[in-house]
Scaffold this motif. Structure first.
Motif, PDB file in Angstrom:
ATOM      1  N   ASP A   1       0.847  -1.195   0.000  1.00 33.86           N
ATOM      2  CA  ASP A   1       0.000   0.000   0.000  1.00 33.86           C
ATOM      3  C   ASP A   1       0.886   1.251   0.000  1.00 33.86           C
ATOM      4  OD1 ASP A   1      -1.423   2.283   1.289  1.00 33.86           O
ATOM      5  OD2 ASP A   1      -3.050   0.863   1.592  1.00 33.86           O
ATOM      6  N   GLU A   2       1.860   1.275   0.899  1.00 30.48           N
ATOM      7  CA  GLU A   2       2.755   2.432   1.001  1.00 30.48           C
ATOM      8  C   GLU A   2       3.588   2.624  -0.259  1.00 30.48           C
ATOM      9  OE1 GLU A   2       4.933   1.663   4.605  1.00 30.48           O
ATOM     10  OE2 GLU A   2       3.306   2.428   5.876  1.00 30.48           O
ATOM     11  N   ALA A   3       4.013   1.514  -0.870  1.00 30.19           N
ATOM     12  CA  ALA A   3       4.813   1.602  -2.102  1.00 30.19           C
ATOM     13  C   ALA A   3       4.007   2.243  -3.232  1.00 30.19           C
ATOM     14  CB  ALA A   3       5.312   0.223  -2.520  1.00 30.19           C
TER      15      ALA A   3
ATOM     16  N   TRP B   1      -3.296  -8.328  -6.541  1.00 25.95           N
ATOM     17  CA  TRP B   1      -3.692  -7.311  -7.516  1.00 25.95           C
ATOM     18  C   TRP B   1      -2.743  -6.117  -7.538  1.00 25.95           C
ATOM     19  CZ3 TRP B   1      -9.610  -7.412  -6.210  1.00 25.95           C
ATOM     20  CH2 TRP B   1     -10.178  -8.576  -6.744  1.00 25.95           C
ATOM     21  N   TYR B   2      -1.647  -6.207  -6.793  1.00 26.02           N
ATOM     22  CA  TYR B   2      -0.669  -5.116  -6.760  1.00 26.02           C
ATOM     23  C   TYR B   2      -0.225  -4.723  -8.171  1.00 26.02           C
ATOM     24  CZ  TYR B   2       3.642  -2.545  -5.973  1.00 26.02           C
ATOM     25  OH  TYR B   2       4.618  -1.580  -5.997  1.00 26.02           O
ATOM     26  N   ASN B   3       0.165  -5.690  -8.981  1.00 24.15           N
ATOM     27  CA  ASN B   3       0.669  -5.374 -10.330  1.00 24.15           C
ATOM     28  C   ASN B   3      -0.404  -4.746 -11.205  1.00 24.15           C
ATOM     29  OD1 ASN B   3       3.294  -6.216  -9.850  1.00 24.15           O
ATOM     30  ND2 ASN B   3       2.856  -8.328 -10.436  1.00 24.15           N
ATOM     31  N   ILE B   4      -1.638  -5.201 -11.081  1.00 23.46           N
ATOM     32  CA  ILE B   4      -2.734  -4.599 -11.856  1.00 23.46           C
ATOM     33  C   ILE B   4      -2.882  -3.131 -11.480  1.00 23.46           C
ATOM     34  CG2 ILE B   4      -5.238  -4.594 -12.224  1.00 23.46           C
ATOM     35  CD1 ILE B   4      -5.172  -7.658 -11.917  1.00 23.46           C
ATOM     36  N   ILE B   5      -2.875  -2.857 -10.186  1.00 22.61           N
ATOM     37  CA  ILE B   5      -3.035  -1.476  -9.710  1.00 22.61           C
ATOM     38  C   ILE B   5      -1.828  -0.634 -10.101  1.00 22.61           C
ATOM     39  CG2 ILE B   5      -3.265  -0.031  -7.647  1.00 22.61           C
ATOM     40  CD1 ILE B   5      -4.846  -2.424  -6.396  1.00 22.61           C
ATOM     41  N   ASP B   6      -0.639  -1.199 -10.018  1.00 28.44           N
ATOM     42  CA  ASP B   6       0.577  -0.483 -10.390  1.00 28.44           C
ATOM     43  C   ASP B   6       0.542  -0.082 -11.868  1.00 28.44           C
ATOM     44  OD1 ASP B   6       3.196   0.584 -10.220  1.00 28.44           O
ATOM     45  OD2 ASP B   6       4.103  -1.361 -10.652  1.00 28.44           O
ATOM     46  N   VAL B   7       0.211  -1.018 -12.742  1.00 24.65           N
ATOM     47  CA  VAL B   7       0.140  -0.708 -14.181  1.00 24.65           C
ATOM     48  C   VAL B   7      -0.966   0.309 -14.445  1.00 24.65           C
ATOM     49  CG1 VAL B   7      -0.379  -1.664 -16.463  1.00 24.65           C
ATOM     50  CG2 VAL B   7       1.168  -2.885 -14.922  1.00 24.65           C
ATOM     51  N   LEU B   8      -2.121   0.134 -13.809  1.00 24.21           N
ATOM     52  CA  LEU B   8      -3.224   1.082 -13.973  1.00 24.21           C
ATOM     53  C   LEU B   8      -2.785   2.489 -13.573  1.00 24.21           C
ATOM     54  CD1 LEU B   8      -6.138   2.023 -14.404  1.00 24.21           C
ATOM     55  CD2 LEU B   8      -6.655   1.163 -12.097  1.00 24.21           C
ATOM     56  N   CYS B   9      -2.162   2.634 -12.427  1.00 23.26           N
ATOM     57  CA  CYS B   9      -1.722   3.956 -11.970  1.00 23.26           C
ATOM     58  C   CYS B   9      -0.680   4.548 -12.910  1.00 23.26           C
ATOM     59  CB  CYS B   9      -1.186   3.876 -10.543  1.00 23.26           C
ATOM     60  SG  CYS B   9      -2.463   3.546  -9.314  1.00 23.26           S
ATOM     61  N   GLY B  10       0.175   3.694 -13.463  1.00 21.01           N
ATOM     62  CA  GLY B  10       1.132   4.166 -14.464  1.00 21.01           C
ATOM     63  C   GLY B  10       0.434   4.741 -15.681  1.00 21.01           C
ATOM     64  N   MET B  11      -0.620   4.081 -16.113  1.00 16.46           N
ATOM     65  CA  MET B  11      -1.386   4.578 -17.265  1.00 16.46           C
ATOM     66  C   MET B  11      -2.120   5.876 -16.914  1.00 16.46           C
ATOM     67  SD  MET B  11      -0.595   2.518 -19.623  1.00 16.46           S
ATOM     68  CE  MET B  11      -1.712   3.082 -20.884  1.00 16.46           C
ATOM     69  N   LEU B  12      -2.687   5.939 -15.724  1.00 16.97           N
ATOM     70  CA  LEU B  12      -3.434   7.131 -15.311  1.00 16.97           C
ATOM     71  C   LEU B  12      -2.536   8.358 -15.181  1.00 16.97           C
ATOM     72  CD1 LEU B  12      -5.799   5.585 -12.602  1.00 16.97           C
ATOM     73  CD2 LEU B  12      -6.403   6.223 -14.947  1.00 16.97           C
ATOM     74  N   THR B  13      -1.257   8.135 -14.918  1.00 20.19           N
ATOM     75  CA  THR B  13      -0.320   9.251 -14.741  1.00 20.19           C
ATOM     76  C   THR B  13       0.638   9.420 -15.919  1.00 20.19           C
ATOM     77  OG1 THR B  13       1.239   7.839 -13.544  1.00 20.19           O
ATOM     78  CG2 THR B  13      -0.362   9.074 -12.210  1.00 20.19           C
ATOM     79  N   SER B  14       0.436   8.696 -16.993  1.00 19.90           N
ATOM     80  CA  SER B  14       1.416   8.697 -18.092  1.00 19.90           C
ATOM     81  C   SER B  14       1.619  10.079 -18.712  1.00 19.90           C
ATOM     82  CB  SER B  14       1.037   7.678 -19.166  1.00 19.90           C
ATOM     83  OG  SER B  14      -0.212   7.990 -19.740  1.00 19.90           O
ATOM     84  N   ASN B  15       0.574  10.841 -18.939  1.00 21.14           N
ATOM     85  CA  ASN B  15       0.738  12.179 -19.523  1.00 21.14           C
ATOM     86  C   ASN B  15       1.492  13.102 -18.571  1.00 21.14           C
ATOM     87  OD1 ASN B  15      -0.611  11.359 -21.809  1.00 21.14           O
ATOM     88  ND2 ASN B  15      -2.522  12.380 -21.284  1.00 21.14           N
ATOM     89  N   TYR B  16       1.174  13.005 -17.293  1.00 19.78           N
ATOM     90  CA  TYR B  16       1.879  13.826 -16.311  1.00 19.78           C
ATOM     91  C   TYR B  16       3.352  13.443 -16.256  1.00 19.78           C
ATOM     92  CZ  TYR B  16       3.896  15.309 -11.963  1.00 19.78           C
ATOM     93  OH  TYR B  16       4.753  15.832 -11.027  1.00 19.78           O
ATOM     94  N   ARG B  17       3.656  12.153 -16.184  1.00 21.36           N
ATOM     95  CA  ARG B  17       5.048  11.708 -16.087  1.00 21.36           C
ATOM     96  C   ARG B  17       5.854  12.103 -17.319  1.00 21.36           C
ATOM     97  NH1 ARG B  17       6.538   7.772 -12.111  1.00 21.36           N
ATOM     98  NH2 ARG B  17       4.840   7.561 -10.649  1.00 21.36           N
TER      99      ARG B  17
END
Length: 175
Positions: free
Chosen positions: A6-8, A39-55
């Motif tokens: 969660d913290e990561a 489901w950590y990896n699913i959430i990690d990839v999802l968050c990467g996609m949600l922040t891709s334009n910002y990153r």
């Protein structure tokens, strides 16, 4: 989800999980990511996609800022100016405002639910895809899984289903 995982995720995606430690009158995120470690990896990839334009905008800003000290773009004749940096910073800040904020992340009926404020259609499509992937991924370990039920639906691999005492695979009845 384990506290460390969660913290990561919260540390890696602070814009999405900016309300993680707010009180329950503000957000359901006060209870953390309420799902299994699988489901950590699913959430990690999802968050990467949600922040891709910002990153992408953040990377551009940092790289252009670093190049100011060189005076020129490597291999180019154009000078790097403060105006270039200001434009890049403005774009980064604009993209940061477009990152959706998680309001609740949990398991429900055997699948991931990832609720956000401030999403676009593109974000909603990413979330929908991640949620659909959770129905094929063991919530406990991340291995391929399927939905088992004993009145409560859980997506589990065969090993965790057996360990959990679940033998009945959920079958959706068609009319």
């Amino acid at each position: 989800m384990k506290k460390e995982l969660d913290e990561a995720l919260c540390a890696k995606y602070p814009l999405i999980f900016r309300d993680r430690h707010e009180n329950m009158q503000v957000t359901c995120m006060c209870w953390g990511l309420d799902c299994g470690d699988g489901w950590y990896n699913i959430i990690d990839v999802l968050c990467g996609m949600l922040t891709s334009n910002y990153r992408e905008a953040e990377y551009h800003y940092k790289s252009i800022k670093d190049k100011l000290s060189m005076g020129r773009w490597p291999g180019a004749t154009k000078l790097v100016t403060q105006e270039d940096i200001d434009i890049a910073r403005s774009k980064m800040e604009e993209e940061a405002m477009k990152v959706p904020v998680a309001t609740q992340v949990k398991e429900k009926f055997g699948g991931l639910r990832f609720y956000v404020d401030g999403s676009t259609d593109k974000h909603d499509n990413y979330i929908s895809f991640a949620e659909s992937m959770s129905y094929q991924t063991c919530e406990k370990c991340g291995a391929p899984g399927k939905i088992y039920t004993d009145g409560w639906h859980r997506t589990l691999c065969d090993t965790h289903a057996a360990m959990d005492g679940r033998t009945e695979e959920y079958k959706c009845e068609e009319n």
